[in-house]
Each structure stands twice: as C-alpha cells, then as structure tokens.
Design a protein around this motif. Sequence first.
Motif, PDB file in Angstrom:
ATOM      1  N   ASP A  78       0.854  -0.783  -0.176  1.00 53.07           N
ATOM      2  CA  ASP A  78       0.013   0.070   0.440  1.00 53.07           C
ATOM      3  C   ASP A  78       0.840   1.853  -0.033  1.00 53.07           C
ATOM      4  O   ASP A  78       0.558   2.442  -0.493  1.00 53.07           O
ATOM      5  N   SER A  79       2.249   0.961   1.021  1.00 55.83           N
ATOM      6  CA  SER A  79       2.930   2.300   0.114  1.00 55.83           C
ATOM      7  C   SER A  79       3.145   2.389  -0.995  1.00 55.83           C
ATOM      8  O   SER A  79       3.925   1.370  -1.822  1.00 55.83           O
ATOM      9  N   GLU A  80       2.859   3.940  -1.131  1.00 58.06           N
ATOM     10  CA  GLU A  80       3.705   3.921  -2.527  1.00 58.06           C
ATOM     11  C   GLU A  80       5.164   4.199  -2.491  1.00 58.06           C
ATOM     12  O   GLU A  80       5.540   4.207  -3.700  1.00 58.06           O
ATOM     13  N   GLN A  81       5.901   4.761  -1.692  1.00 54.92           N
ATOM     14  CA  GLN A  81       7.208   4.635  -1.450  1.00 54.92           C
ATOM     15  C   GLN A  81       7.492   3.637  -1.134  1.00 54.92           C
ATOM     16  O   GLN A  81       9.223   3.128  -1.550  1.00 54.92           O
ATOM     17  N   SER A  82       7.339   1.918  -1.634  1.00 54.97           N
ATOM     18  CA  SER A  82       7.388   0.831  -1.203  1.00 54.97           C
ATOM     19  C   SER A  82       8.710   0.123  -2.299  1.00 54.97           C
ATOM     20  O   SER A  82       8.103   0.291  -3.011  1.00 54.97           O
ATOM     21  N   ALA A  83       9.533  -0.011  -1.699  1.00 48.10           N
ATOM     22  CA  ALA A  83      10.285  -0.689  -3.242  1.00 48.10           C
ATOM     23  C   ALA A  83       9.714  -1.496  -3.695  1.00 48.10           C
ATOM     24  O   ALA A  83       9.429  -1.875  -5.317  1.00 48.10           O
ATOM     25  N   MET A  84       9.019  -2.922  -3.276  1.00 45.64           N
ATOM     26  CA  MET A  84       8.025  -3.645  -3.688  1.00 45.64           C
ATOM     27  C   MET A  84       7.264  -3.434  -5.077  1.00 45.64           C
ATOM     28  O   MET A  84       7.078  -3.778  -6.042  1.00 45.64           O
ATOM     29  N   THR A  85       6.423  -1.780  -4.075  1.00 39.82           N
ATOM     30  CA  THR A  85       5.357  -1.676  -5.167  1.00 39.82           C
ATOM     31  C   THR A  85       6.597  -1.145  -6.472  1.00 39.82           C
ATOM     32  O   THR A  85       5.529  -1.288  -7.834  1.00 39.82           O
ATOM     33  N   VAL A  86       7.827  -0.494  -6.359  1.00 43.58           N
ATOM     34  CA  VAL A  86       7.832   0.211  -7.493  1.00 43.58           C
ATOM     35  C   VAL A  86       8.860  -0.301  -8.239  1.00 43.58           C
ATOM     36  O   VAL A  86       8.330  -0.936  -9.898  1.00 43.58           O
ATOM     37  N   ALA A  87       9.261  -2.407  -7.843  1.00 45.16           N
ATOM     38  CA  ALA A  87       9.553  -3.145  -8.644  1.00 45.16           C
ATOM     39  C   ALA A  87       8.387  -3.747  -9.357  1.00 45.16           C
ATOM     40  O   ALA A  87       8.956  -4.521 -10.221  1.00 45.16           O
ATOM     41  N   SER A  88       7.265  -3.997  -8.570  1.00 48.43           N
ATOM     42  CA  SER A  88       6.514  -5.245  -8.905  1.00 48.43           C
ATOM     43  C   SER A  88       5.767  -3.970 -10.543  1.00 48.43           C
ATOM     44  O   SER A  88       5.300  -4.517 -11.463  1.00 48.43           O
ATOM     45  N   GLY A  89       6.232  -2.955 -10.820  1.00 51.38           N
ATOM     46  CA  GLY A  89       5.299  -2.011 -11.918  1.00 51.38           C
ATOM     47  C   GLY A  89       4.324  -1.996 -12.086  1.00 51.38           C
ATOM     48  O   GLY A  89       3.393  -1.988 -12.867  1.00 51.38           O
ATOM     49  N   LEU A  90       3.437  -2.207 -10.661  1.00 51.55           N
ATOM     50  CA  LEU A  90       1.550  -2.252 -10.524  1.00 51.55           C
ATOM     51  C   LEU A  90       1.046  -0.735 -10.527  1.00 51.55           C
ATOM     52  O   LEU A  90       2.098  -0.119  -9.426  1.00 51.55           O
ATOM     53  N   ASP A  91       0.457  -0.604 -11.396  1.00 54.07           N
ATOM     54  CA  ASP A  91       0.227   0.462 -10.819  1.00 54.07           C
ATOM     55  C   ASP A  91      -1.586   0.342 -10.085  1.00 54.07           C
ATOM     56  O   ASP A  91      -1.515  -1.053  -9.828  1.00 54.07           O
ATOM     57  N   GLU A  92      -2.887   0.975  -9.909  1.00 55.77           N
ATOM     58  CA  GLU A  92      -3.380   0.348  -8.649  1.00 55.77           C
ATOM     59  C   GLU A  92      -4.042   0.114  -8.563  1.00 55.77           C
ATOM     60  O   GLU A  92      -4.539  -1.329  -8.608  1.00 55.77           O
ATOM     61  N   SER A  93      -4.715  -0.489 -10.032  1.00 54.93           N
ATOM     62  CA  SER A  93      -6.074  -0.864 -10.810  1.00 54.93           C
ATOM     63  C   SER A  93      -5.443  -2.511 -10.574  1.00 54.93           C
ATOM     64  O   SER A  93      -6.058  -3.518 -10.290  1.00 54.93           O
ATOM     65  N   GLY A  94      -3.970  -2.184 -11.488  1.00 56.28           N
ATOM     66  CA  GLY A  94      -3.403  -3.289 -11.681  1.00 56.28           C
ATOM     67  C   GLY A  94      -2.824  -4.784  -9.723  1.00 56.28           C
ATOM     68  O   GLY A  94      -3.094  -6.049  -9.723  1.00 56.28           O
ATOM     69  N   LYS A  95      -2.911  -3.932  -8.920  1.00 58.99           N
ATOM     70  CA  LYS A  95      -2.331  -4.310  -7.463  1.00 58.99           C
ATOM     71  C   LYS A  95      -3.703  -4.770  -6.672  1.00 58.99           C
ATOM     72  O   LYS A  95      -3.607  -6.155  -6.058  1.00 58.99           O
ATOM     73  N   ASP A  96      -4.587  -3.618  -7.622  1.00 59.07           N
ATOM     74  CA  ASP A  96      -6.320  -4.538  -6.713  1.00 59.07           C
ATOM     75  C   ASP A  96      -6.831  -5.740  -7.439  1.00 59.07           C
ATOM     76  O   ASP A  96      -7.304  -6.520  -6.633  1.00 59.07           O
ATOM     77  N   ALA A  97      -6.243  -5.749  -8.870  1.00 60.73           N
ATOM     78  CA  ALA A  97      -6.617  -7.252  -9.501  1.00 60.73           C
ATOM     79  C   ALA A  97      -5.517  -8.861  -9.304  1.00 60.73           C
ATOM     80  O   ALA A  97      -6.008  -9.256  -9.123  1.00 60.73           O
ATOM     81  N   THR A  98      -3.782  -8.125  -8.412  1.00 55.11           N
ATOM     82  CA  THR A  98      -3.695  -9.303  -8.603  1.00 55.11           C
ATOM     83  C   THR A  98      -3.611  -9.901  -7.052  1.00 55.11           C
ATOM     84  O   THR A  98      -4.096 -10.549  -7.106  1.00 55.11           O
ATOM     85  N   PHE A  99      -3.699  -8.730  -6.239  1.00 57.79           N
ATOM     86  CA  PHE A  99      -4.218  -8.554  -4.378  1.00 57.79           C
ATOM     87  C   PHE A  99      -6.367 -10.226  -4.529  1.00 57.79           C
ATOM     88  O   PHE A  99      -5.932 -10.255  -3.826  1.00 57.79           O
TER      89      PHE A  99
END
Length: 281
Positions: free
Chosen positions: A19-40
């Motif tokens: 959920d953290s915008e600055q999370s290294a995992m978020t950046v590395a995954s390359g997912l936007d908000e919609s992509g994150k929602d779909a994946t989870f």
Amino acid sequence: ETFCPSALDYISAAVELFDSEQSAMTVASGLDESGKDATFSQLLSHLCQYTFTYITQTKRPNECPQIIKAMFEMAQRYLLFCPGGLCQCPEFSSLFALATACLTECKGETESTRATAIFLTQLIGWKQIRLPPAKLSKMEQYAGTIDNLLAQHGEAIVKACIGGLSGGMPQILWPSLSECLFVFTLHIISTSHGADEPNSILYNWFYSAISAGVSSGDSDVTQIVNNSITPELKSNVISIVFGLAKEGVKSKPKAKMLLMDFGKICKGETSTDALLAYSLG
C-alpha cells in the motif's frame, strides 16, 4: 501452504506493505493501483477457495481457530489497505457469509470470534474508519453490494451477537459483539427509512433474537437467562438501542455499555434498573 495461519499472516503483511507508494516492492512490481487491486484480488480468491474447502470438508471453524483468526485479520488488512482487491474478489460474498457463520461456529473461542467480529464491524461501518479519499471512493463503488449482503445476512448477525451477549459466549467477547451489533444497527437505521419503527424488519430481527434466549450446556445458566428476558426487557433494550443509533456514531460508547449491561441482566448479575440511566439519558 494455505492451511497454515502464518501463510495468511504473511499475506496480511504484504497487503499492507504494497500500500505504501514508496515501497520498494511496489516500485519493483511495476503495478499501478488497478493492477495491484487485480493481483491481490486473485490471491485472495485463491486463498478463500482453499480455506473454504478446508473448513467445510476437513475441519469445522471451532476446530481450527488460528486459521479463522488469521483469515479475518488478513481480510481486515485488505479492507484497510486494498479495499478494491477485497470487494472485487469473486469470493467476497462467500467471505462475508463465512464471517457471519463464524460468529457462532467458532463456539465462543476468543481470538477467532473477536477477529471475525472486528472484520464485520469495520466492513459494515466502512464510512467511519477514515479511509483515504481514493480508498473511500473504491468502497463507495461497492456500497450496494455490501448493503445486499447485509440484507441477506443481517438477521443472522443480529441473532449471533444477541445470543452471545445473552449468555452464549464468554464475557470477554461482549465488547466486540456489542460494537458489531450497534454498528450494524446504526448503518441500517441511517440508510433505511422507517427501520427504527416497531414491526420493521430490523425490529423483528432484534425481538426474535432476544426472545430466543440462549441454549447453554449448563441448565441453570439457561434457566437464569430465559427467566430474565421479559417482554419489558425486550422492548426497552430495542427502544434504547434504536434511539442511540438515531443519534449517530457519537453514541457508540454508550450503546456498547448498554448492550453489555443487557448481558449482565441476562446472567442475573444486575437488575433491569440498570437500563434507567439510558432511558433517562
């Protein structure tokens, strides 16, 4: 291994971390908000399917309390940090139904029942949990779905909470059950015209649940509870709870105290005079 509570705990941590915008995992995954929602959402669907199968075909909820606890703590993290992933999950309706069932199927086990009640409380009262604007907007998209689920399972929620308060569950669970019941009542009364009137569906749910008393393994307890539940007690408790709900969320602490006093009256620990303070208030 989806039958291990630690696996669900790991997913809980991952949902919060991503959920953290600055999370290294978020950046590395390359997912936007919609992509994150779909994946989870896909991940939650997988976990739900396997967990549902396990607790219906292998073990009952009261036989695996740590899994139930971890399941609904994870669901709570989804609600707070990835509400889109929760609500768009194909198993969302089944998850809600499971939570409702677990209020009673956990047989009063403290940690699993509390985790279930907290999840339901926050989901029903999502407008009061101060979500960020983007997440609040996401929840608003699914408000109708949640209302439909409450219409389907509301009676069971009321029955479970009142049954627990009137002697069916340990006193340590009363605060969680009281809050769940009041938040549900508040939501229905604030969104449905006439819901607080006598003979409304909500009124009948309450009256029926209180009238049912409690079936305890201890016959003496059962007799005390059922003898304590008089017609006057039923009408007074419902009237006061509904009145507090009409005052809004600010009345939640007072409503919780009232409902816990109701539990003490049922157990014979105090008299119906305890209700006078709420009536006068």
